[in-house]
Scaffold this motif. Structure first.
Motif, PDB file in Angstrom:
ATOM      1  N   LEU A   7       0.524  52.015   9.239  1.00  0.00           N
ATOM      2  CA  LEU A   7       1.741  51.725  10.001  1.00  0.00           C
ATOM      3  C   LEU A   7       2.934  51.984   9.095  1.00  0.00           C
ATOM      4  CD1 LEU A   7       2.729  50.685  12.735  1.00  0.00           C
ATOM      5  CD2 LEU A   7       2.655  48.385  11.806  1.00  0.00           C
ATOM      6  N   TYR A  11       7.573  48.544  14.713  1.00  0.00           N
ATOM      7  CA  TYR A  11       7.305  48.682  16.144  1.00  0.00           C
ATOM      8  C   TYR A  11       8.228  47.802  16.978  1.00  0.00           C
ATOM      9  CZ  TYR A  11       4.305  44.738  14.859  1.00  0.00           C
ATOM     10  OH  TYR A  11       3.821  43.575  14.344  1.00  0.00           O
ATOM     11  N   ILE A  22      -1.294  49.523  18.927  1.00  0.00           N
ATOM     12  CA  ILE A  22      -1.202  49.203  17.502  1.00  0.00           C
ATOM     13  C   ILE A  22      -2.161  48.075  17.156  1.00  0.00           C
ATOM     14  CG2 ILE A  22       0.328  48.242  15.733  1.00  0.00           C
ATOM     15  CD1 ILE A  22       2.600  49.821  17.134  1.00  0.00           C
ATOM     16  N   VAL A  53       2.947  55.685  13.105  1.00  0.00           N
ATOM     17  CA  VAL A  53       1.862  55.652  12.123  1.00  0.00           C
ATOM     18  C   VAL A  53       1.707  57.001  11.443  1.00  0.00           C
ATOM     19  CG1 VAL A  53       0.580  53.909  13.420  1.00  0.00           C
ATOM     20  CG2 VAL A  53       0.039  56.303  13.761  1.00  0.00           C
TER      21      VAL A  53
END
Length: 89
Positions: A7, A11, A22, A53
């Motif tokens: 990651l 987000y 995710i 990502v």
């Protein structure tokens, strides 16, 4: 073969289905990295959130996922162990 997924971006503000993707990849915090089995499903999930990502293919095998006891059973086992410990003292 395995797929290393990391990651790399926040987000925050992502839609619910992206957040679920995710979570499905096993990523929780910024910078988290997972080694997953290279399957079409995992590749599709990584593609869906490709802007959040980074992914790369590695030659090592992905570790097998650990099996966990259901929560109810784990709590029962802990309570029994605690009672046995209290009984000895």
């Amino acid at each position: 073969m395995a797929l290393k997924v990391k990651l790399t971006k926040s987000y925050a503000g992502a839609s619910e289905d992206m957040l679920a993707t995710i979570r499905g990849l096993g990523l929780k915090k910024f910078g988290d990295e997972r080694l997953l089995k290279d399957t079409p499903a995992i590749r599709g999930m990584a593609f869906k959130v490709k802007h959040l990502v980074s992914s790369e293919t590695v030659s090592t095998e992905a570790p097998a996922p650990k099996r966990r006891k259901p929560r109810k059973i784990a709590l029962r086992d802990r309570a029994r162990a605690h009672q046995a410990k209290q009984g000895k003292a």
